[in-house]
Design a protein around this motif. Structure first.
Motif, PDB file in Angstrom:
ATOM      1  N   ASP A  58      -3.009   2.952  -2.226  1.00 28.36           N
ATOM      2  CA  ASP A  58      -2.058   3.945  -2.467  1.00 28.36           C
ATOM      3  C   ASP A  58      -1.316   3.467  -3.993  1.00 28.36           C
ATOM      4  O   ASP A  58      -0.631   4.251  -4.743  1.00 28.36           O
ATOM      5  N   GLU A  59      -1.135   1.906  -4.056  1.00 28.15           N
ATOM      6  CA  GLU A  59      -0.290   1.536  -5.369  1.00 28.15           C
ATOM      7  C   GLU A  59      -0.764   2.044  -6.661  1.00 28.15           C
ATOM      8  O   GLU A  59      -0.423   1.779  -7.603  1.00 28.15           O
ATOM      9  N   ALA A  60      -2.104   2.386  -6.496  1.00 26.23           N
ATOM     10  CA  ALA A  60      -2.754   2.456  -7.742  1.00 26.23           C
ATOM     11  C   ALA A  60      -2.469   4.002  -8.439  1.00 26.23           C
ATOM     12  O   ALA A  60      -3.278   4.180  -9.376  1.00 26.23           O
ATOM     13  N   HIS A  61      -2.053   4.719  -7.730  1.00 27.60           N
ATOM     14  CA  HIS A  61      -1.369   5.897  -8.053  1.00 27.60           C
ATOM     15  C   HIS A  61      -0.310   5.956  -9.045  1.00 27.60           C
ATOM     16  O   HIS A  61       0.788   5.119  -8.829  1.00 27.60           O
ATOM     17  N   HIS A  62       0.181   7.105  -9.620  1.00 30.82           N
ATOM     18  CA  HIS A  62       1.442   7.051 -10.578  1.00 30.82           C
ATOM     19  C   HIS A  62       1.580   6.073 -11.454  1.00 30.82           C
ATOM     20  O   HIS A  62       2.477   5.155 -11.523  1.00 30.82           O
ATOM     21  N   ILE A  63       0.757   5.694 -12.465  1.00 29.10           N
ATOM     22  CA  ILE A  63       0.713   4.697 -13.516  1.00 29.10           C
ATOM     23  C   ILE A  63       0.285   5.370 -14.678  1.00 29.10           C
ATOM     24  O   ILE A  63      -0.377   6.405 -14.875  1.00 29.10           O
TER      25      ILE A  63
END
Length: 304
Positions: free
Chosen positions: A55-60
């Motif tokens: 999930d941490e790979a989003h909003h980049i």
């Protein structure tokens, strides 16, 4: 900016992630190791690129893709899976983001010297190992996209566990045997210069394309190695053997290792990287990216 850095558990990726976090960016470092990059203002996430993105790979906003299998004796399928397949996974995961890809000067023809090689040189028809072959395949995958592809050569500096430290490990009885005595010109790349190049490449309004990255001017490799040995307080002298003899010894070592299913102590790839000129023209990076590197320096190497 919200920046993702893959390969953050390695030397290059970790150094870049730290520098970008120090700059005030919101950095998420991704790596395969359980205990990887750490920074008080950063976030580290375990991600094997063979698996789905967390999930941490989003909003980049931007990604610096450093993750790679940098092993010149890796099986071809493993290298392709990591370096081509991994790049494809990262490209798909961060679609629409500013994409900075960490390639390598190893994609140039290893069977002949690189003399101030430029980015538009014809691609070689064959490679000495799976590493440059897979990195060249990753570059072809990115061709025609808005990616910025950086080709550093021989990255060194604080935290380096590969380039100069391996040379130290090769010293035997006060002697360091090198093809041509390393009396060849090389374009080395200090990690701080590479960091500057990445900062330039992250500009969302900047150009895309392929760029050689190196220190300001080439140096003689033997001189740098001699200084590093002195700073490491390791008395040793460089012993030269002919390039052709080193090449044949590496060929024999590779054949024996293949039969025994082991690693060779010497490879033709290593000989090709040490025994002939490897210099690269960085004019395009200077002109288009605004890259302003400093000269090669081992200042502070005693603490590396």
């Amino acid at each position: 900016m919200r920046i993702a850095v893959t390969g953050a558990s390695g030397f290059v990726g970790g150094a870049l992630a730290t520098a970008l976090a120090d700059d005030g960016h919101q950095v998420t470092g991704f790596g395969r190791r359980p205990h990887g990059w750490q920074h008080p203002r950063g976030n580290y996430v375990i991600w094997d690129l063979d698996s789905a993105a967390p999930d941490e790979a989003h909003h980049i906003d931007a990604v610096v893709h450093c993750a790679a299998l940098a092993d010149d004796w890796a099986p071809r399928d493993a290298a392709m899976r990591s370096n081509l397949g991994g790049t494809r996974r990262v490209l798909e995961t961060f679609a629409g983001c500013r994409f900075v890809h960490m390639s390598t000067s190893s994609v140039y023809d290893a069977f002949r010297p690189s003399v101030m090689a430029r980015e538009n040189e014809p691609a070689p028809h064959r490679h000495l190992s799976s590493y440059p072959e897979s990195k060249a395949a990753a570059e072809r995958l990115l061709a025609g996209t808005d990616a910025v592809i950086l080709r550093p050569h021989a990255v060194y500096g604080p935290g380096d566990t590969t380039l100069l430290p391996r040379l130290l490990q090769s010293v035997r009885h006060g002697r360091l045997v090198l093809p041509a005595g390393a009396q060849v010109r090389h374009s080395l790349t200090h990690i701080d210069n590479l960091t500057q190049a990445v900062r330039c490449a992250l500009d969302p309004d900047g150009p895309s394309g392929v760029f050689n990255i190196a220190d300001a001017e080439p140096v003689y490799l033997a001189e740098v190695i001699t200084e590093f040995l002195a700073r490491a307080d390791l008395p040793a002298r460089i012993i030269a053997i002919p390039f052709s003899a080193a090449w044949q010894a590496a060929r024999f070592a590779e054949l024996r290792a293949a039969l025994r299913h082991t690693r060779p102590r010497l490879t033709r790839y290593a000989v090709s990287q040490l025994g002939v000129e490897r210099t690269f023209d960085i004019a395009a990076a200077r002109r288009q990216l605004g890259y302003r590197p400093f000269t090669t320096t081992l200042s502070g190497a005693e603490a590396w």
